[in-house]
Design a protein around this motif. Structure first.
Motif, PDB file in Angstrom:
ATOM      1  N   VAL A  32       0.701  -1.329  -0.007  1.00 61.73           N
ATOM      2  CA  VAL A  32       0.023   0.020  -0.085  1.00 61.73           C
ATOM      3  C   VAL A  32       1.068   1.248   0.090  1.00 61.73           C
ATOM      4  O   VAL A  32       1.862   1.374   0.917  1.00 61.73           O
ATOM      5  CB  VAL A  32      -0.953  -0.094   1.449  1.00 61.73           C
ATOM      6  N   ALA A  33       0.614   2.080  -0.840  1.00 64.15           N
ATOM      7  CA  ALA A  33       1.230   3.442  -0.946  1.00 64.15           C
ATOM      8  C   ALA A  33       1.281   4.105   0.348  1.00 64.15           C
ATOM      9  O   ALA A  33       0.151   4.268   1.009  1.00 64.15           O
ATOM     10  CB  ALA A  33       0.700   4.328  -2.194  1.00 64.15           C
ATOM     11  N   GLN A  34       2.401   4.735   1.036  1.00 67.71           N
ATOM     12  CA  GLN A  34       2.359   5.536   1.892  1.00 67.71           C
ATOM     13  C   GLN A  34       1.944   6.797   2.162  1.00 67.71           C
ATOM     14  O   GLN A  34       1.477   7.471   3.216  1.00 67.71           O
ATOM     15  CB  GLN A  34       3.908   5.417   2.521  1.00 67.71           C
ATOM     16  N   ALA A  44      -9.896   2.877   2.592  1.00 68.63           N
ATOM     17  CA  ALA A  44     -10.971   2.888   1.205  1.00 68.63           C
ATOM     18  C   ALA A  44     -10.408   1.926   0.258  1.00 68.63           C
ATOM     19  O   ALA A  44     -11.222   1.295  -0.428  1.00 68.63           O
ATOM     20  CB  ALA A  44     -10.824   4.263   0.597  1.00 68.63           C
ATOM     21  N   THR A  45      -8.940   1.623   0.008  1.00 68.56           N
ATOM     22  CA  THR A  45      -8.431   0.723  -0.814  1.00 68.56           C
ATOM     23  C   THR A  45      -8.913  -0.668  -0.240  1.00 68.56           C
ATOM     24  O   THR A  45      -9.099  -1.554  -1.138  1.00 68.56           O
ATOM     25  CB  THR A  45      -7.108   0.829  -1.211  1.00 68.56           C
ATOM     26  N   GLU A  46      -8.788  -0.909   0.927  1.00 72.26           N
ATOM     27  CA  GLU A  46      -9.141  -2.185   1.434  1.00 72.26           C
ATOM     28  C   GLU A  46     -10.653  -2.505   1.385  1.00 72.26           C
ATOM     29  O   GLU A  46     -10.896  -3.786   1.117  1.00 72.26           O
ATOM     30  CB  GLU A  46      -8.904  -2.371   2.980  1.00 72.26           C
ATOM     31  N   VAL A  52     -14.705  -5.665  -4.588  1.00 68.22           N
ATOM     32  CA  VAL A  52     -14.176  -6.702  -5.655  1.00 68.22           C
ATOM     33  C   VAL A  52     -14.174  -8.073  -5.394  1.00 68.22           C
ATOM     34  O   VAL A  52     -14.673  -8.658  -6.383  1.00 68.22           O
ATOM     35  CB  VAL A  52     -12.952  -5.919  -6.300  1.00 68.22           C
ATOM     36  N   ARG A  53     -13.609  -8.424  -4.571  1.00 67.30           N
ATOM     37  CA  ARG A  53     -13.633  -9.858  -4.224  1.00 67.30           C
ATOM     38  C   ARG A  53     -14.979 -10.296  -4.134  1.00 67.30           C
ATOM     39  O   ARG A  53     -15.304 -11.371  -4.617  1.00 67.30           O
ATOM     40  CB  ARG A  53     -12.784 -10.048  -3.162  1.00 67.30           C
ATOM     41  N   ALA A  54     -15.791  -9.967  -3.309  1.00 69.12           N
ATOM     42  CA  ALA A  54     -17.146 -10.281  -3.225  1.00 69.12           C
ATOM     43  C   ALA A  54     -17.957 -10.271  -4.573  1.00 69.12           C
ATOM     44  O   ALA A  54     -18.759 -11.356  -5.004  1.00 69.12           O
ATOM     45  CB  ALA A  54     -17.734  -9.442  -2.115  1.00 69.12           C
ATOM     46  N   LEU A  55     -17.631  -9.367  -5.408  1.00 70.32           N
ATOM     47  CA  LEU A  55     -18.408  -9.206  -6.612  1.00 70.32           C
ATOM     48  C   LEU A  55     -17.862 -10.390  -7.805  1.00 70.32           C
ATOM     49  O   LEU A  55     -18.610 -11.011  -8.220  1.00 70.32           O
ATOM     50  CB  LEU A  55     -17.827  -7.855  -7.581  1.00 70.32           C
ATOM     51  N   MET A  56     -16.417 -10.736  -7.624  1.00 70.59           N
ATOM     52  CA  MET A  56     -15.813 -11.673  -8.355  1.00 70.59           C
ATOM     53  C   MET A  56     -16.535 -13.084  -7.795  1.00 70.59           C
ATOM     54  O   MET A  56     -16.815 -13.982  -8.925  1.00 70.59           O
ATOM     55  CB  MET A  56     -14.449 -11.828  -8.329  1.00 70.59           C
ATOM     56  N   ARG A  57     -16.826 -13.459  -6.540  1.00 70.84           N
ATOM     57  CA  ARG A  57     -17.166 -14.612  -5.918  1.00 70.84           C
ATOM     58  C   ARG A  57     -18.778 -14.563  -6.639  1.00 70.84           C
ATOM     59  O   ARG A  57     -19.137 -15.869  -6.929  1.00 70.84           O
ATOM     60  CB  ARG A  57     -17.195 -14.600  -4.654  1.00 70.84           C
ATOM     61  N   ARG A  58     -19.641 -13.527  -6.343  1.00 75.96           N
ATOM     62  CA  ARG A  58     -20.799 -13.571  -6.816  1.00 75.96           C
ATOM     63  C   ARG A  58     -20.928 -13.762  -8.520  1.00 75.96           C
ATOM     64  O   ARG A  58     -21.851 -14.582  -8.769  1.00 75.96           O
ATOM     65  CB  ARG A  58     -21.568 -12.435  -6.438  1.00 75.96           C
ATOM     66  N   MET A  59     -19.969 -13.273  -9.241  1.00 78.13           N
ATOM     67  CA  MET A  59     -20.300 -13.434 -10.583  1.00 78.13           C
ATOM     68  C   MET A  59     -19.891 -14.839 -11.179  1.00 78.13           C
ATOM     69  O   MET A  59     -20.504 -15.378 -11.868  1.00 78.13           O
ATOM     70  CB  MET A  59     -19.237 -12.218 -11.187  1.00 78.13           C
TER      71      MET A  59
END
Length: 210
Positions: A32-34, A44-46, A52-59
């Motif tokens: 992560v950028a400091q 926010a990035t986390e 995104v991970r949740a979306l990928m699992r659902r897709m």
């Protein structure tokens, strides 16, 4: 993340990035950028990564259901969509885009050819290779898959204004363009490390020399 796979690198930060180099001035492995540590950027990035991970699992789950509804395995549907994007190509090219071993792609193609969904012909430039493309039946089957997905999206987003759908699509496209070069770089590094650990006979077998 967009409606089609990104081929190569795009975007201003990735303009000089080849498959063997990290995007200019960036280091994917640096974490992560400091610079954003004090303004909530890491959190926010986390949160974005989580969604995104949740979306990928659902897709993935949705893709399995739709593929099975049309008598296909998920991997077979993925091959059909890949061939639609790539057009006629060698199995090795298809394997590269699917991030699988050529032997795996060859078995997938053979199964789809048996079902009449793809066609294969000798490569005029290399007698050892063959060219694969969607058959008419494959195009029709793929159109049914797309209609099914479109019906789901249309129903689910019926309360969204068109402007919101357009904005969301643009955001996804920008996100994909920004992140793809980094994963291309990682994939290239992994490929190099894998090749360096294989024996000479293994490498020859993959090339088709054996």
């Amino acid at each position: 993340m967009s409606s089609s796979e990104m081929d190569g690198t795009t975007g201003p930060d990735a303009a000089d990035a080849g498959p063997g180099r990290a995007p200019a001035g960036r280091a994917p492995e640096s974490g992560v950028a400091q610079s954003g540590a004090s303004d909530g950027r890491p959190e926010a990035t986390e949160a974005l990564l989580h969604e995104v991970r949740a979306l990928m699992r659902r897709m993935r789950s949705s893709s399995i259901v739709v593929a099975q509804a049309h008598g296909l395995q998920t991997t077979q549907a993925q091959v059909l969509f890949a061939l639609r994007r790539l057009g006629e190509c060698r199995v090795a090219r298809l394997a590269e885009k699917q991030l699988v071993d050529p032997s795996v792609a060859s078995r997938q193609v053979a199964a789809l050819e048996k079902e009449g969904l793809v066609s294969r012909r000798p490569d005029p430039e290399d007698a050892r290779a063959s060219l694969v493309t969607l058959s008419e039946q494959g195009h029709a089957h793929l159109a049914e898959l797309r209609r099914h997905h479109m019906a789901v999206f249309s129903e689910a987003l019926q309360d969204w204004p068109t402007e919101r759908v357009v904005r969301f699509t643009e955001d996804i496209e920008a996100f994909t363009e920004a992140i793809q070069p980094y994963y291309d770089y990682i994939a290239h590094q992994v490929s190099k490390e894998t090749a360096s650990t294989e024996s000479a006979p293994e490498q020859a077998a993959k090339r088709g020399d054996a």
